[in-house]
Design a protein around this motif. Sequence first.
Motif, PDB file in Angstrom:
ATOM      1  N   SER A  68     -20.518   3.245  33.888  1.00 25.46           N
ATOM      2  CA  SER A  68     -21.767   3.827  32.612  1.00 25.46           C
ATOM      3  C   SER A  68     -21.490   3.001  31.405  1.00 25.46           C
ATOM      4  O   SER A  68     -22.091   2.685  30.540  1.00 25.46           O
ATOM      5  N   LEU A  69     -20.171   2.823  31.103  1.00 21.92           N
ATOM      6  CA  LEU A  69     -19.916   2.039  30.022  1.00 21.92           C
ATOM      7  C   LEU A  69     -20.403   0.625  29.803  1.00 21.92           C
ATOM      8  O   LEU A  69     -20.740   0.194  28.840  1.00 21.92           O
ATOM      9  N   VAL A  70     -19.972   0.181  30.900  1.00 20.27           N
ATOM     10  CA  VAL A  70     -20.139  -1.317  31.149  1.00 20.27           C
ATOM     11  C   VAL A  70     -21.772  -1.493  31.058  1.00 20.27           C
ATOM     12  O   VAL A  70     -22.374  -2.615  30.715  1.00 20.27           O
ATOM     13  N   LEU A  71     -22.440  -0.595  31.635  1.00 16.30           N
ATOM     14  CA  LEU A  71     -23.905  -0.765  31.747  1.00 16.30           C
ATOM     15  C   LEU A  71     -24.560  -0.463  30.383  1.00 16.30           C
ATOM     16  O   LEU A  71     -25.265  -1.435  29.898  1.00 16.30           O
ATOM     17  N   VAL A  72     -23.809   0.072  29.366  1.00 17.41           N
ATOM     18  CA  VAL A  72     -24.073   0.257  27.754  1.00 17.41           C
ATOM     19  C   VAL A  72     -23.981  -1.522  27.353  1.00 17.41           C
ATOM     20  O   VAL A  72     -24.905  -1.947  26.832  1.00 17.41           O
ATOM     21  N   LEU A  73     -22.743  -1.961  27.542  1.00 18.72           N
ATOM     22  CA  LEU A  73     -22.696  -3.445  27.310  1.00 18.72           C
ATOM     23  C   LEU A  73     -23.619  -4.392  27.930  1.00 18.72           C
ATOM     24  O   LEU A  73     -24.495  -5.267  27.156  1.00 18.72           O
ATOM     25  N   ILE A  74     -24.051  -4.283  28.951  1.00 19.71           N
ATOM     26  CA  ILE A  74     -25.102  -5.114  29.626  1.00 19.71           C
ATOM     27  C   ILE A  74     -26.542  -4.890  29.001  1.00 19.71           C
ATOM     28  O   ILE A  74     -27.066  -5.671  28.528  1.00 19.71           O
ATOM     29  N   VAL A  75     -26.920  -3.474  28.722  1.00 20.55           N
ATOM     30  CA  VAL A  75     -28.242  -3.517  28.062  1.00 20.55           C
ATOM     31  C   VAL A  75     -28.204  -3.837  26.705  1.00 20.55           C
ATOM     32  O   VAL A  75     -29.139  -4.342  26.321  1.00 20.55           O
ATOM     33  N   GLU A  76     -26.987  -3.794  25.840  1.00 22.09           N
ATOM     34  CA  GLU A  76     -26.889  -4.373  24.737  1.00 22.09           C
ATOM     35  C   GLU A  76     -27.017  -5.860  24.620  1.00 22.09           C
ATOM     36  O   GLU A  76     -27.752  -6.439  23.691  1.00 22.09           O
ATOM     37  N   LEU A  77     -26.410  -6.548  25.556  1.00 21.69           N
ATOM     38  CA  LEU A  77     -26.602  -8.080  25.411  1.00 21.69           C
ATOM     39  C   LEU A  77     -27.957  -8.124  25.741  1.00 21.69           C
ATOM     40  O   LEU A  77     -28.705  -9.464  25.152  1.00 21.69           O
ATOM     41  N   LEU A  78     -28.775  -7.589  26.738  1.00 26.43           N
ATOM     42  CA  LEU A  78     -30.138  -7.622  26.832  1.00 26.43           C
ATOM     43  C   LEU A  78     -30.995  -7.529  25.731  1.00 26.43           C
ATOM     44  O   LEU A  78     -31.882  -8.287  25.317  1.00 26.43           O
ATOM     45  N   ASN A  79     -30.730  -6.296  25.021  1.00 26.16           N
ATOM     46  CA  ASN A  79     -31.245  -6.185  23.962  1.00 26.16           C
ATOM     47  C   ASN A  79     -31.235  -7.120  22.691  1.00 26.16           C
ATOM     48  O   ASN A  79     -32.201  -7.688  21.967  1.00 26.16           O
ATOM     49  N   SER A  80     -30.070  -7.720  22.641  1.00 26.83           N
ATOM     50  CA  SER A  80     -29.598  -9.057  21.677  1.00 26.83           C
ATOM     51  C   SER A  80     -30.510  -9.968  22.011  1.00 26.83           C
ATOM     52  O   SER A  80     -31.200 -10.879  21.202  1.00 26.83           O
ATOM     53  N   ALA A  81     -30.575 -10.347  23.360  1.00 28.70           N
ATOM     54  CA  ALA A  81     -31.301 -11.505  23.739  1.00 28.70           C
ATOM     55  C   ALA A  81     -32.965 -11.348  23.479  1.00 28.70           C
ATOM     56  O   ALA A  81     -33.536 -12.338  22.862  1.00 28.70           O
ATOM     57  N   VAL A  82     -33.415 -10.219  23.383  1.00 31.72           N
ATOM     58  CA  VAL A  82     -34.677  -9.801  23.141  1.00 31.72           C
ATOM     59  C   VAL A  82     -34.885 -10.203  21.762  1.00 31.72           C
ATOM     60  O   VAL A  82     -35.933 -10.765  21.253  1.00 31.72           O
ATOM     61  N   GLU A  83     -33.892  -9.754  20.917  1.00 33.40           N
ATOM     62  CA  GLU A  83     -34.148  -9.741  19.421  1.00 33.40           C
ATOM     63  C   GLU A  83     -34.002 -11.195  19.019  1.00 33.40           C
ATOM     64  O   GLU A  83     -34.737 -11.637  18.001  1.00 33.40           O
TER      65      GLU A  83
END
Length: 127
Positions: A68-83
């Motif tokens: 669940s912690l690693v998932l947060v990192l994955i989603v943050e990376l995708l969010n950063s890519a969108v931004e």
Amino acid sequence: MGVMQKLVQSAGDIGRIVRAGSYSVSGLRAALRKEAAFRQEVILVTVLAPLGAWLGHDGIERLLLIGSLVLVLIVELLNSAVEATVDRISKKHHKLSGRAKDMGSAAVYLSLLLAMLTWALVLFDHY
């Protein structure tokens, strides 16, 4: 060339695998350098992952806590890519650009809620 032949050829393309790994490391480095939220979440994972490995009673619980912690990192990376993509297109405020960024932020928020819920349920079950 048949599908199976292409699969075998792709699996043996070590150069492509090495390049892909290099791109991934570059992405992680960029996120650590440029994204404060990602750095904060890495600190959180660095502290909580060993705790999750210790608190989990079996492999499934450890996977839930750490995953669940690693998932947060994955989603943050995708969010950063969108931004980054939205900012690359234009710095001018646009309703759709704002919506894209807000949705990426909402995804990070939901992943954090999922991580908190996972930890709460696993730990509540023990104590």
